[in-house]
Design a protein around this motif. Structure first.
Motif, short mmCIF file in Angstrom:
data_model
loop_
_atom_site.label_atom_id
_atom_site.label_comp_id
_atom_site.label_asym_id
_atom_site.label_seq_id
_atom_site.Cartn_x
_atom_site.Cartn_y
_atom_site.Cartn_z
N LEU A 97 37.71 25.17 36.11
CA LEU A 97 37.16 25.77 35.33
C LEU A 97 36.05 24.80 34.92
O LEU A 97 34.91 25.35 34.08
CB LEU A 97 37.48 26.57 34.40
CG LEU A 97 38.38 28.12 34.89
CD1 LEU A 97 39.01 27.97 34.10
CD2 LEU A 97 37.30 29.03 34.84
N ILE B 142 33.97 30.13 40.78
CA ILE B 142 35.46 29.84 41.58
C ILE B 142 36.38 31.14 42.27
O ILE B 142 36.26 32.36 42.28
CB ILE B 142 36.46 29.52 40.62
CG1 ILE B 142 35.82 28.43 39.63
CG2 ILE B 142 37.79 29.55 40.99
CD1 ILE B 142 36.43 28.39 38.56
N TRP C 15 42.90 25.00 37.50
CA TRP C 15 42.50 25.61 36.65
C TRP C 15 41.45 25.12 36.21
O TRP C 15 40.16 25.54 35.92
CB TRP C 15 43.34 26.96 36.54
CG TRP C 15 43.33 28.37 36.96
CD1 TRP C 15 45.19 28.80 37.44
CD2 TRP C 15 42.60 28.94 37.83
NE1 TRP C 15 44.98 29.25 38.37
CE2 TRP C 15 43.85 30.30 38.71
CE3 TRP C 15 41.76 29.15 38.26
CZ2 TRP C 15 43.36 31.09 39.13
CZ3 TRP C 15 40.69 30.47 39.07
CH2 TRP C 15 41.63 31.13 39.63
N GLU C 16 42.55 24.90 35.07
CA GLU C 16 41.05 23.79 34.43
C GLU C 16 39.78 22.69 35.09
O GLU C 16 38.67 23.17 34.74
CB GLU C 16 41.87 22.72 33.26
CG GLU C 16 42.85 23.91 32.28
CD GLU C 16 43.77 22.81 31.59
OE1 GLU C 16 43.77 21.68 31.49
OE2 GLU C 16 44.93 23.35 31.07
N LEU D 208 39.80 26.97 45.14
CA LEU D 208 40.92 26.65 44.89
C LEU D 208 41.69 27.24 45.66
O LEU D 208 42.29 28.44 45.64
CB LEU D 208 40.84 27.12 43.20
CG LEU D 208 42.50 27.24 42.87
CD1 LEU D 208 43.02 25.42 42.90
CD2 LEU D 208 42.78 27.44 40.99
N CYS E 105 39.17 31.47 44.45
CA CYS E 105 41.28 31.51 44.69
C CYS E 105 41.67 32.09 45.59
O CYS E 105 41.54 33.48 45.40
CB CYS E 105 41.46 31.55 43.21
SG CYS E 105 43.10 31.38 43.27
N ILE F 150 34.68 34.14 38.84
CA ILE F 150 36.06 33.77 39.01
C ILE F 150 36.52 35.16 40.28
O ILE F 150 36.66 36.48 40.17
CB ILE F 150 37.38 33.72 38.84
CG1 ILE F 150 36.26 33.23 36.82
CG2 ILE F 150 38.62 33.11 39.26
CD1 ILE F 150 36.64 33.26 36.14
N VAL G 107 49.35 32.62 39.24
CA VAL G 107 48.70 32.15 39.83
C VAL G 107 47.76 32.59 39.01
O VAL G 107 46.98 32.10 38.14
CB VAL G 107 47.93 32.25 41.09
CG1 VAL G 107 46.48 31.98 41.75
CG2 VAL G 107 48.31 31.41 42.14
N ARG H 89 43.01 31.19 30.16
CA ARG H 89 42.53 30.51 30.30
C ARG H 89 40.70 30.81 31.04
O ARG H 89 40.07 30.24 31.18
CB ARG H 89 42.25 28.95 31.55
CG ARG H 89 43.24 27.94 31.18
CD ARG H 89 43.88 27.78 32.49
NE ARG H 89 45.25 26.10 32.22
CZ ARG H 89 46.08 26.65 32.46
NH1 ARG H 89 46.73 27.39 32.23
NH2 ARG H 89 46.93 25.74 31.60
N GLU I 296 48.33 31.52 34.96
CA GLU I 296 48.38 30.64 34.11
C GLU I 296 46.73 30.73 33.67
O GLU I 296 45.92 30.51 33.81
CB GLU I 296 48.46 29.18 35.27
CG GLU I 296 49.61 29.10 35.45
CD GLU I 296 50.33 28.23 34.16
OE1 GLU I 296 49.77 27.85 33.26
OE2 GLU I 296 51.15 28.39 34.06
N LEU I 297 45.97 31.67 34.80
CA LEU I 297 44.75 31.35 35.02
C LEU I 297 43.48 32.55 33.49
O LEU I 297 43.55 31.82 32.61
CB LEU I 297 43.55 32.54 36.14
CG LEU I 297 42.58 32.80 35.57
CD1 LEU I 297 41.10 31.56 35.43
CD2 LEU I 297 42.25 33.97 36.98
#
Length: 628
Positions: free
Chosen positions: A566, A502, A562-563, A574, A504, A470, A404, A411, A407-408
């Protein structure tokens, strides 16, 4: 016919008119001052001090101040939290992210007591916060009245630098001025207690008489620097070292360039305490990342092998992750002398601002020619990033929580602000996110309280409404109090210049950090009654209150999720269904910890099969590299 001269008569009328006008203005001013309540004055004075946002919750014990805020027509923006504890967290985080005073407000009794946890967050992380709380009427005090608490005693520990109850209108001016100035100067919480009857009284300036105080507005932080002789002594220690390690914390957040310059001069590696995560860029090959239980192997190895330690602006608590006493010489830079030499016996303590002290120290440092020490650190760091990549992509059921954050990381938008809650999500925040220049990140550090990530993120939006925010949150913290603060986001997000917000949620139906502490530290199996929590659809809750929800239960969908989040033009929750059996391992597993883990298996952990698949390989790989 002779007409009498009119000029003197006209001048007399003008003079009369002017005197009448001046007298009328003076009377109007006196009337306005006489009609100004104590609460009106408080709001005016806070505005003069530069306060623009107050976080809190209303109640009859503080109604006078709320009425004054309403009359002030927007001079102070009020942010209505769902709970007073969250308001105090917001004030603490606002101070962190803005560098200015954070202010929270609550009613008497339970409203005041609810603030305490958030104020302790400010105290332990050295943040300037002012709490304004209501109290019962002065005539009722001492009579066991409803919602009457001994607030002076209650706040004395958390706001020991300054907590005071107002008793008369003429006293209020210096209470405001002193509480704000002390909070800013000492970077600590302060508290003013306002009996509700006093709030509605007519304000009076203190008379010019014996026994009165006449305070003023204004504070400018001083330049604090060590003496030249102490800088010379520190340079002697650092120049003598052949293997220098640095540790930076929150005190180095404004000293990124100075830290880089000193580290390069000393050929040092540099680890980061959690509150100093944004102090250095993670694309620098000699930055070893976080340290401690949530830290990295390169940070641990560097500290165990160095011969000299330079600590800058950090109160990192775990001495077992620092060099062994006697194995290294130490120099510490901190603006607070009380923090000197309490984690490691330092040879030289430099009391001063981190950036200014490092700038003064730099010309005294001799460049080190042998690059073998730093080259070894860089090789260790490069190997570690590959290890994290491998760990993040290990199969899990259904999603590996490390993935998680992994991958963030690439980005993350420029100038992003990242907050984290306490719990296993803080491990992935600490290790897997790579900070770039211009980014900011924080969490509840010294207090390490659950439930801070969403109020921190909300405060970040008021400190920097034009930046993306985030928050990384475990499902335990979401259920504890952060779900309610999503409602706060739903109420206010349309006023933010950048709507990217966001949250998460790591949904693993487990209080995961404690579960693994039970296994690794105590050698006990998971205690289902204490650790298992209900499965809640956080993404659907977001949609219910008017936000956007995204649910992910497949690793293949995580990057695109994620995309989408964002790119959203409204706040997003999320929700990722993560595997609780992926261990938030410390950077160094001792033989005793491995034995405890085995003991938990032998005792019959309820998730034994999942543990063996998801955890045993990583645990034993840590103590016996290359072995299956």
């Amino acid at each position: 016919m002779i007409v009498p001269a009119r000029v003197p008569q006209d001048l007399g009328n003008i003079a009369t008119d002017n005197r009448f006008s001046e007298a009328n203005e003076a009377a109007t001013e006196r009337a306005a001052r006489m009609s100004q309540t104590v609460s009106d004055f408080i709001v005016q004075r806070l505005h003069q001090w530069g306060v623009r946002h107050i976080f809190g919750y209303p109640g009859d014990g503080i109604n006078g101040v709320f009425g004054a805020m309403n009359r002030a027509e927007g001079k102070l923006g009020f942010v209505q939290a769902r709970h007073e504890e969250m308001a105090a967290f917001m004030a603490s985080a606002y101070a962190k992210f803005s560098g200015q005073l954070g202010v929270c407000i609550a009613t008497s009794g339970p409203g005041a007591s609810h603030l305490v946890t958030g104020l302790y967050d400010a105290l332990l992380d050295h943040q300037p916060v002012l709490a304004i709380v209501g109290q019962q009427a002065r005539n009722a005090l001492g009579g066991h009245y409803q919602q009457e608490l001994d607030l002076l005693s209650m706040f004395k520990d958390v706001a020991g630098a300054y907590v005071m109850q107002a008793s008369s209108p003429a006293q209020v001016r210096h209470l405001i001025d002193r509480s704000v100035r002390i909070a800013l100067a000492r970077r600590t919480p302060t508290v003013i207690i306002l009996p509700n009857d006093l709030q509605e009284e007519a304000y009076e300036d203190p008379p010019r008489a014996h026994g009165t105080l006449h305070s003023g507005i204004g504070y400018s932080a001083p330049s604090i620097m060590p003496r030249d002789a102490d800088l010379d002594r520190a340079a002697d220690v650092l120049n003598a070292g052949k293997k220098v390690a640095m540790l930076v914390g929150a005190g180095a957040l404004g000293a990124t360039d100075e830290v880089i310059a000193v580290a390069d001069r000393l050929s040092a590696g540099c680890a980061k305490a959690l509150l100093g995560k944004a102090a250095l860029l993670d694309d620098l090959p000699w930055v070893t990342g976080s340290i401690g239980l949530l830290g990295t192997e390169p940070s641990y190895n560097m500290m165990m092998e160095c011969d000299t330690l330079l600590m800058v602006g950090s109160a990192f608590p775990y001495a077992e992750f620092l060099p062994k006493e006697g194995a290294a010489r130490g120099v510490q830079i901190d603006i607070d002398a009380s923090m000197m030499s309490i984690r490691f016996p330092m040879e030289v303590g430099l009391v001063g601002d981190a950036a200014e002290t490092l700038r003064a120290l730099l010309p005294r440092l001799a460049p080190k020619s042998d690059g073998a020490w730093r080259k070894g650190i860089e090789d260790d760091v490069a190997k570690w990033w590959k290890t994290l990549d491998d760990r993040a992509h290990q199969p899990a059921a259904p999603v590996n929580p490390q993935l998680v954050a992994w991958e963030l990381s690439p980005r993350l938008p420029d100038r992003a602000i990242i907050t984290s809650d306490s719990g296993s999500c803080a491990n992935w925040f600490a290790r897997d996110l790579k900070m770039r220049r211009g980014m900011t990140a924080s969490l509840s550090g010294g207090l390490a309280s659950m439930g801070a990530a969403v109020p921190y993120a909300l405060a970040a939006k008021y400190a920097h409404p034009d930046r993306p925010v985030i928050a990384l949150v475990g499902d335990g913290a979401m259920q504890m109090n952060n779900m309610a603060e999503l409602i706060t986001a739903a109420k206010y997000w349309r006023s933010w210049r950048d709507p990217r917000f966001i949250v998460c949620v790591f949904n693993n139906e487990d209080l995961n950090q404690v579960t693994w502490e039970q296994r690794i530290i105590n050698g006990d199996p998971k205690f289902e009654a204490s650790q298992r929590i209900p499965d809640v659809s956080y993404s659907r809750f977001a949609e219910l209150i008017g936000l956007r929800g995204i649910f992910v239960d497949s690793p293949q969908l995580l990057g695109s999720a994620w995309e989408q989040a964002l790119a959203s033009e409204m706040p997003v929750v999320l929700e990722v269904k993560t595997d609780p059996e992926v261990p938030p391992l410390p950077p160094h597993i001792t033989l005793q910890q491995a034995k405890n883990f085995s003991l938990a298996l032998l005792k019959g952990d309820p998730n034994e099969s999942g543990m063996i698949k998801g955890a045993a390989r990583q645990v034993f790989e840590s103590i016996m590299p290359g072995k299956q």
